[in-house]
Design an enzyme around this catalytic site. Structure first.
Site, PDB file in Angstrom:
ATOM      1  N   SER A 144       0.846  -1.195   0.000  1.00  0.00           N
ATOM      2  CA  SER A 144       0.000   0.000   0.000  1.00  0.00           C
ATOM      3  C   SER A 144       0.877   1.238   0.000  1.00  0.00           C
ATOM      4  O   SER A 144       2.024   1.203   0.460  1.00  0.00           O
ATOM      5  CB  SER A 144      -0.895   0.002   1.244  1.00  0.00           C
ATOM      6  N   TYR A 147      -2.238  -0.073  10.622  1.00  0.00           N
ATOM      7  CA  TYR A 147      -2.283  -0.520   9.228  1.00  0.00           C
ATOM      8  C   TYR A 147      -1.012  -0.103   8.489  1.00  0.00           C
ATOM      9  O   TYR A 147      -0.393  -0.905   7.774  1.00  0.00           O
ATOM     10  CB  TYR A 147      -3.516   0.059   8.534  1.00  0.00           C
TER      11      TYR A 147
END
Length: 265
Positions: free
Chosen positions: A145, A158
């Site tokens: 990501s 995250y």
């Protein structure tokens, strides 16, 4: 997209029941690849399996797997090898996030994100590495990501998991450079998938970044185009990756200027 060099290759995809995992599976099937699809939802996998077999003359095997269960990973991959013999490409796509400030994230959520996003990814990779090294052929594709490059408020855990994925991926690439095994990290921005049903409970983030959200078909196309090529990273959208470069060079300035935008979650 049809990629001739994928014909008859064995491709394993985790988190394949929906989102970019399912879209990657569809494109690989159209290219004549044989698929092994893994996810927690067996019903969704079987539906996808039936749809792919109806359209393409390929093999599609499905296995129910929660990648946070490392013992089950070992069991499932033993079954995979007994069925397909070897794995040419592994796409580590399974993952989830929770957008909350650090003091609000529950310990179980922290453990869950690391078990799925990091440990599960590493465990699946470790299952295929010995044979890839032996055959001197293969490709590991890790869906990371942009959060792994730029940490932002309300995604501390995250972001930490995706930083870990990038660190692992970069080290793995160097380890395998003499074995003709390719390693690619995929670093997308927000994608229009069910990811945000969990990550963004209030819908605030999705609303604020709606014009920047990527379509899963587009991301999947970029991933499949990279298969069995020496592609180090895929950064989507490209302009967003410029932010990570500026962040490395001028972290204080970047954080100060970007604080308002980052707090849109």
């Amino acid at each position: 997209m049809v990629k001739d060099q994928l014909k008859d290759k064995n491709i394993v995809i985790t988190g394949a029941s929906g989102g970019i995992g399912a879209e990657i599976a569809k494109l690989c099937a159209a290219s004549g690849a044989n698929l092994v699809l893994l996810a927690r939802s067996l019903d969704k996998l079987q539906q996808l399996q039936a749809a792919l077999l109806q359209k393409h003359q390929i093999k599609v095997d499905v296995f129910q797997l929660d990648v946070s269960d490392t013992e089950k990973i070992e069991q499932v991959f033993k079954e995979i090898f007994s069925v397909v013999g070897h794995v040419d490409i592994l796409v580590n796509n399974a993952g989830f996030g929770v957008f909350r400030e650090a003091h609000e994230v529950k310990i179980d959520e922290i453990k869950g994100m690391f078990e799925v996003n990091v440990i599960g990814l590493m465990a699946c990779t470790s299952m295929v590495l010995p044979k890839m090294r032996e055959r001197r052929l293969g490709h590991i594709i890790n869906i990371a990501s942009q959060a792994g490059k730029i940490a932002t408020p309300k995604s501390s855990v995250y972001s930490a998991t995706k930083h870990a994925v990038l660190g692992y991926t970069n080290a793995l690439r160097m380890e395998l450079s003499d074995f003709n095994v390719q390693v690619t990290s995929v670093n997308p921005g927000p994608i229009a998938t069910n990811f945000f049903n969990i990550a963004d409970e209030k819908g605030t983030y999705v609303k604020n970044v709606q014009k920047f959200i990527l379509q899963p078909e587009y991301v999947a196309g970029k991933v499949v185009a990279s298969m069995l090529t020496n592609t180090r990273e895929i950064n989507l959208p490209r302009w967003m990756n410029m932010g990570s470069i500026v962040y490395v060079l001028f972290p204080r300035l970047f954080e100060r200027i970007g604080k308002k935008a980052f707090n849109k979650k």
